[in-house]
Design a protein around this motif. Structure first.
Motif, mmCIF file in Angstrom:
data_model
loop_
_atom_site.group_PDB
_atom_site.id
_atom_site.type_symbol
_atom_site.label_atom_id
_atom_site.label_comp_id
_atom_site.label_asym_id
_atom_site.label_seq_id
_atom_site.Cartn_x
_atom_site.Cartn_y
_atom_site.Cartn_z
ATOM 1 N N LEU A 27 -4.477 -5.824 9.557
ATOM 2 C CA LEU A 27 -3.677 -5.290 8.453
ATOM 3 C C LEU A 27 -2.272 -5.881 8.478
ATOM 4 C CD1 LEU A 27 -4.761 -1.558 8.716
ATOM 5 C CD2 LEU A 27 -5.654 -3.308 7.174
ATOM 6 N N PRO A 28 -1.681 -6.075 7.333
ATOM 7 C CA PRO A 28 -0.330 -6.646 7.282
ATOM 8 C C PRO A 28 0.720 -5.647 7.759
ATOM 9 C CG PRO A 28 -1.049 -6.069 5.082
ATOM 10 C CD PRO A 28 -2.219 -5.832 5.991
ATOM 11 N N HIS A 29 1.779 -6.172 8.353
ATOM 12 C CA HIS A 29 2.882 -5.336 8.838
ATOM 13 C C HIS A 29 4.122 -5.683 8.022
ATOM 14 C CE1 HIS A 29 0.486 -4.108 12.263
ATOM 15 N NE2 HIS A 29 0.177 -5.390 12.475
ATOM 16 N N PHE A 30 4.614 -4.715 7.290
ATOM 17 C CA PHE A 30 5.798 -4.940 6.453
ATOM 18 C C PHE A 30 6.981 -4.196 7.044
ATOM 19 C CE2 PHE A 30 2.196 -5.208 3.483
ATOM 20 C CZ PHE A 30 2.356 -6.509 3.078
ATOM 21 N N ASN A 31 8.115 -4.841 7.056
ATOM 22 C CA ASN A 31 9.347 -4.194 7.524
ATOM 23 C C ASN A 31 9.886 -3.291 6.432
ATOM 24 O OD1 ASN A 31 9.212 -5.622 9.890
ATOM 25 N ND2 ASN A 31 10.518 -7.290 9.153
ATOM 26 N N ARG A 32 10.233 -2.097 6.812
ATOM 27 C CA ARG A 32 10.736 -1.146 5.828
ATOM 28 C C ARG A 32 12.182 -0.785 6.127
ATOM 29 N NH1 ARG A 32 5.681 3.029 5.064
ATOM 30 N NH2 ARG A 32 4.198 1.436 4.412
ATOM 31 N N ASN A 33 12.997 -1.771 6.351
ATOM 32 C CA ASN A 33 14.399 -1.487 6.630
ATOM 33 C C ASN A 33 15.209 -1.600 5.333
ATOM 34 O OD1 ASN A 33 13.929 -4.187 6.497
ATOM 35 N ND2 ASN A 33 15.369 -4.765 8.108
ATOM 36 N N VAL A 34 15.917 -0.549 5.024
ATOM 37 C CA VAL A 34 16.746 -0.512 3.823
ATOM 38 C C VAL A 34 18.183 -0.745 4.262
ATOM 39 C CG1 VAL A 34 17.511 0.895 1.904
ATOM 40 C CG2 VAL A 34 15.167 1.088 2.730
#
Length: 164
Positions: A27-34
């Motif tokens: 599964l893809p890993h997306f960074n969720r840093n705002v």
């Protein structure tokens, strides 16, 4: 992003070998840093505020049209040839003015800068005697030449340099 993850899970569910394994590696890993915006200073806030103009119910005065301007200057009543001649004269006058300015700038390069005579006279009066300095310098150079070379070389160097 979730749609892509669901599509991958559907494909993995079809494969019987991977049915009992952990699918996280597929599964893809997306960074969720705002990222936070930098806080605005008081000066920036003041700049951002617009100065309100006083409300006037009347619109601004209408700008004069081209014809109105021609009527004021009297150009409206001239023939086309006379208008062109006037424009040409105006251009000639403008170019002559620019040529004069260019000539002045070119001649400024050749003018000598303003001399400050008083400052030079004061330095000369306060400073030591130039002739005494020159003779002392010649003597020191001659003595150094005499120390570094010996015999005939020293005499020859002293005569060639013209210092002694």
């Amino acid at each position: 992003y979730n749609i892509k993850e669901l599509m991958i899970k559907r494909e993995l569910a079809k494969d019987p070998e991977l049915a009992n394994e952990d699918w996280s590696r597929f599964l893809p890993h997306f960074n969720r840093n705002v990222q936070k915006r930098p806080k605005k200073s008081a000066e920036d806030k003041q700049k951002a505020k617009k100065v309100k103009k006083k409300y006037t119910p009347f619109p601004p005065a209408q700008q004069p049209s081209k014809v109105d301007l021609q009527l004021e200057s009297g150009e409206y009543f001239l023939s086309e040839a006379q208008r062109q001649k006037a424009r040409q004269e105006e251009r000639k006058q403008h170019s002559a003015n620019k040529a004069r300015e260019r000539d002045v700038k070119r001649k400024q390069v050749f003018e000598a800068p303003a001399e400050k005579g008083l400052a030079r006279k004061r330095r000369a009066a306060d400073g030591p005697d130039v002739d005494a300095d020159l003779s002392a310098l010649q003597a020191s150079v001659a003595s150094k030449i005499g120390k570094t070379t010996s015999g005939k070389k020293a005499r020859k160097a002293g005569n060639d340099s013209g210092l002694a």
